[in-house]
Structures are given as structure tokens and as C-alpha cells.
Design a protein around this motif. Structure first.
Motif, short mmCIF file in Angstrom:
data_model
loop_
_atom_site.label_atom_id
_atom_site.label_comp_id
_atom_site.label_asym_id
_atom_site.label_seq_id
_atom_site.Cartn_x
_atom_site.Cartn_y
_atom_site.Cartn_z
N SER A 286 -39.15 -13.40 0.19
CA SER A 286 -39.23 -12.14 1.41
C SER A 286 -37.94 -11.53 1.07
N GLY B 150 -44.29 -3.86 8.16
CA GLY B 150 -44.34 -5.19 8.18
C GLY B 150 -43.18 -6.08 7.71
N LEU B 151 -42.12 -5.17 7.45
CA LEU B 151 -40.81 -6.00 7.24
C LEU B 151 -40.41 -6.76 8.60
N LYS C 204 -42.02 -8.26 10.37
CA LYS C 204 -42.90 -9.58 10.72
C LYS C 204 -43.00 -10.54 9.47
N MET C 205 -42.26 -10.15 8.62
CA MET C 205 -42.29 -10.91 7.42
C MET C 205 -41.54 -12.16 7.52
N GLU C 206 -42.31 -13.32 7.33
CA GLU C 206 -41.54 -14.85 7.57
C GLU C 206 -40.82 -14.95 6.24
N PHE D 161 -46.01 -4.60 3.88
CA PHE D 161 -45.47 -6.01 2.94
C PHE D 161 -45.75 -6.96 4.07
N LYS D 162 -46.48 -8.12 3.48
CA LYS D 162 -46.65 -9.23 4.23
C LYS D 162 -46.52 -10.53 3.47
N THR D 163 -45.79 -11.61 3.92
CA THR D 163 -45.72 -12.95 3.30
C THR D 163 -46.38 -13.70 4.46
N TYR D 164 -47.12 -14.87 3.70
CA TYR D 164 -47.75 -15.88 4.58
C TYR D 164 -48.25 -17.03 3.88
N VAL E 276 -48.00 -13.29 -1.01
CA VAL E 276 -47.18 -12.10 -0.96
C VAL E 276 -48.02 -10.96 -1.04
#
Length: 184
Positions: A43, A66-67, A69-71, A105-108, A116
Motif C-alpha cells: 500500500s 480510496g487512498l 481507506k486503503m489498509e 485504489f483498494k487493498t484488502y 490489490v
């Protein structure tokens, strides 16, 4: 004089990027690129890479979503190679996002996998082209994009790198929204 020097310089840079991309593809296929595994926050690397596109993003008034909220996402991979994947995906998103569009962008994670995701607005990708875009030198219909700085190598290199890490990369496009997902 300066005008023509700039043209020559830009062309030399373009050809250099093309040759470098082809050499990297060859090295990957031959197993000559050493994978240096380590743990790092992908991230944070997404954020760092995104900063290098700031001017292009501002020029097109692209909204970045989304940055916030990106974990934090710790992965075990070759960080330099993954930075190349991230760079290629962001570069692609910026090129194909229209004026006043957005990139998300999203990481989960789930129980077993890390994801990613980079999503962008734009013309989208036809279903029959979604798998082909990872092939070397493949370009989506030129009538939809007149970008001369495309060689059809970026996504092929990204796919090779991701697969060398026993991960997967995919593309999906619906109603003008294209999503690239890397699954570790």
C-alpha cells in the motif's frame, strides 16, 4: 534548435524504454531475473508510485479515490519487481482515464489471499480483449486511443512478474469501468 533536440531526445527515451521492456521480458522468461523476496507494505509502494504521476493526474483533473481507506498490506515479494507492476498498472490507468475521470485504489484481504485493485473510469475494455491485453505487443483498437507511447509490453511484463510470484493478475471491464486486480 531546442525544438528538434527535444524531439530527438524524446525519441531516444521512447526507444530506450522499448528496448528495456523487451530485455526485461526476455530475462523473466529465461529465469535470469533474480527474485529477492522480502516483506513490505505494498500500500505504501502504491502511494509512492502514484506520486510520480502527479503532474499527469493534475493535467487531466483525475480524481483519486480510496487512498484514505486503503489498509496497510504486507506482502512477501520482490519489492522492485512489484513496484514495476504497480507502475505499469497506474500508468495504464492514467493513460486510459479521460479528462475529469477517476482512479480508485483498494487493498484488502480474505482468510487466505491478499488483493490489490486499481479501477479507472474510461472507455473500458471489450470482453474479448480482456485476456489479450496481457499478451506482448497487443494494443486495444487504435481508433479508441491514439497514444503513441504505447508498446504493448507493460501489462505483459506485469503479468510475467506477478506469475513469477505465484500470484494472479486479471482485468475486468463493465460499463466503462476497468478493474485490474492482483491476487497474492
Amino acid at each position: 534548435y531546442d525544438y528538434y533536440l527535444r524531439i530527438v531526445s524524446d525519441e531516444v527515451k521512447r526507444l530506450s524504454r522499448l528496448v528495456t521492456g523487451m530485455l526485461n521480458m526476455s530475462k523473466l522468461e529465461a529465469g535470469e531475473m533474480q527474485i529477492n523476496m522480502k516483506q513490505f507494505d505494498i500500500s505504501a509502494d502504491i502511494f509512492k508510485t502514484l506520486l510520480s504521476f502527479e503532474r499527469k493526474i493534475n493535467d487531466k483533473d483525475i480524481e483519486i479515490v480510496g487512498l484514505d481507506k486503503m489498509e496497510s498490506m504486507i506482502v512477501s515479494a520482490d519489492e522492485d519487481m512489484m513496484m514495476q507492476v504497480i507502475y505499469n498498472l497506474i500508468d495504464n490507468a492514467v493513460k486510459f482515464t479521460p479528462q475529469n475521470g477517476y482512479i480508485e485504489f483498494k487493498t484488502y484481504r480474505d482468510k487466505e489471499k491478499l488483493f490489490v485493485s486499481i479501477k479507472n473510469s474510461g472507455a473500458g475494455i471489450e470482453r474479448e480483449e480482456a485476456d489479450k491485453i496481457f499478451e506482448r505487443f497487443y494494443k486495444i483498437d487504435e481508433s479508441r486511443n491514439r497514444n503513441e507511447n504505447r508498446y504493448g509490453l507493460g501489462l505483459a511484463i506485469a503479468k510475467d512478474i506477478v506469475e513469477k510470484h505465484n500470484a494472479k493478475i486479471s482485468a475486468n471491464s463493465k460499463k466503462g469501468i476497468t478493474t485490474f486486480k492482483v491476487t497474492f
